[in-house]
Design an enzyme around this catalytic site. Structure first.
Site, PDB file in Angstrom:
ATOM      1  N   SER A 196      83.721  29.752  35.505  1.00 47.43           N
ATOM      2  CA  SER A 196      82.824  30.120  34.407  1.00 47.43           C
ATOM      3  C   SER A 196      83.513  31.132  33.492  1.00 47.43           C
ATOM      4  CB  SER A 196      81.518  30.699  34.966  1.00 47.43           C
ATOM      5  OG  SER A 196      80.546  30.763  33.969  1.00 47.43           O
ATOM      6  N   PRO A 197      84.453  30.670  32.639  1.00 47.40           N
ATOM      7  CA  PRO A 197      85.275  31.583  31.843  1.00 47.40           C
ATOM      8  C   PRO A 197      84.525  32.321  30.743  1.00 47.40           C
ATOM      9  CG  PRO A 197      85.709  29.316  31.204  1.00 47.40           C
ATOM     10  CD  PRO A 197      84.812  29.269  32.410  1.00 47.40           C
ATOM     11  N   ARG A 253      72.228  31.228  50.248  1.00 40.38           N
ATOM     12  CA  ARG A 253      72.857  31.945  49.147  1.00 40.38           C
ATOM     13  C   ARG A 253      71.786  32.751  48.426  1.00 40.38           C
ATOM     14  NH1 ARG A 253      78.229  32.640  49.639  1.00 40.38           N
ATOM     15  NH2 ARG A 253      79.378  30.683  49.809  1.00 40.38           N
ATOM     16  N   GLU A 277      90.006  30.895  55.611  1.00 40.99           N
ATOM     17  CA  GLU A 277      88.641  30.392  55.395  1.00 40.99           C
ATOM     18  C   GLU A 277      88.380  29.117  56.184  1.00 40.99           C
ATOM     19  OE1 GLU A 277      86.055  31.810  54.069  1.00 40.99           O
ATOM     20  OE2 GLU A 277      87.173  33.555  53.380  1.00 40.99           O
ATOM     21  N   GLU A 281      80.917  38.682  60.206  1.00 42.67           N
ATOM     22  CA  GLU A 281      79.677  39.339  60.622  1.00 42.67           C
ATOM     23  C   GLU A 281      78.533  39.134  59.637  1.00 42.67           C
ATOM     24  OE1 GLU A 281      80.358  43.452  61.358  1.00 42.67           O
ATOM     25  OE2 GLU A 281      81.874  43.082  62.886  1.00 42.67           O
ATOM     26  N   GLU A 291      77.985  36.561  57.677  1.00 44.97           N
ATOM     27  CA  GLU A 291      77.741  35.155  57.357  1.00 44.97           C
ATOM     28  C   GLU A 291      76.955  34.487  58.475  1.00 44.97           C
ATOM     29  OE1 GLU A 291      81.206  33.402  54.523  1.00 44.97           O
ATOM     30  OE2 GLU A 291      81.735  33.587  56.633  1.00 44.97           O
TER      31      GLU A 291
END
Length: 196
Positions: free
Chosen positions: A123-124, A74, A102, A148, A150
């Site tokens: 996370s508002p 990430r 997914e 592609e 990932e």
């Protein structure tokens, strides 16, 4: 002292109203806005909002009690992260269809049953994202058609071990931590209402 029941019975009203809105960034995933709002006390303030299409996360539970995980780099945090299969919604996409997509893309699995567990705001304070959490059961294994852009590794971890990893902080992704604990609670509670 305020009772908890009073918090839930309270009538909610909008305390901030948008006066102006300016898109300051248009991206592939996010659009960022700088909004001026009026406050309940008559003052004005600025709110920076990341408009996000939302996402899904799925706990793919095998008959042996293990969960499917993916490990992927990430960029935003600069490290590999251990997560349950997840992904963003395409604009206007039905979350029920996205979770099926997914699950297949990241694990190669399809499921006989997918249970909706929750939808929440990750996370508002700065983003409009809504995250849908589901549990998949009755898994069937097939080929994994990875996107592609990932590069991920899919594998299984026993639920009991995943709970320990979430509680110790070894699993640091919050959507994954929450969903692991939800699934563990469902499997270890005899309350019928939780299964609906």
């Amino acid at each position: 002292m305020l009772k908890c029941t009073q918090l839930y019975e309270r009538e909610y009203i909008v305390l901030e109203r948008q006066l102006t809105s300016q898109k300051v960034y248009a991206g592939k995933l996010l659009n960022i806005y700088r909004d001026e709002v009026s406050l309940e006390n008559g003052n004005t303030s600025i709110r920076e909002v990341a408009k996000h299409p939302g996402g899904v996360c799925v706990a793919a539970l095998e008959d042996d009690g293990s969960l499917w995980f993916v490990r992927q780099f990430r960029y935003a945090v600069g490290e590999e992260v251990l997560e349950l299969p997840a992904g963003k919604l395409e604009p206007g996409e039905d979350p029920d269809l996205a979770v099926v997509r997914e699950l297949k893309e990241e694990t190669g699995c399809t499921a006989d049953r997918i249970d909706k567990l929750s939808a929440s705001f990750p996370s508002p304070g700065y983003t409009s994202e809504v995250l849908h959490r589901d549990r998949a059961r009755g898994l069937h294994h097939g080929e994994q058609p990875v996107d592609e852009d990932e590069d991920l590794d899919a594998f299984r971890i026993p639920l009991s071990e995943a709970v320990k990893m979430a509680m110790s902080g070894e699993i640091r992704d919050s959507k994954t931590q929450t969903l692991i604990l939800m699934v563990d609670k469902l499997l270890n509670t005899n309350t019928e209402a939780l299964e609906k």
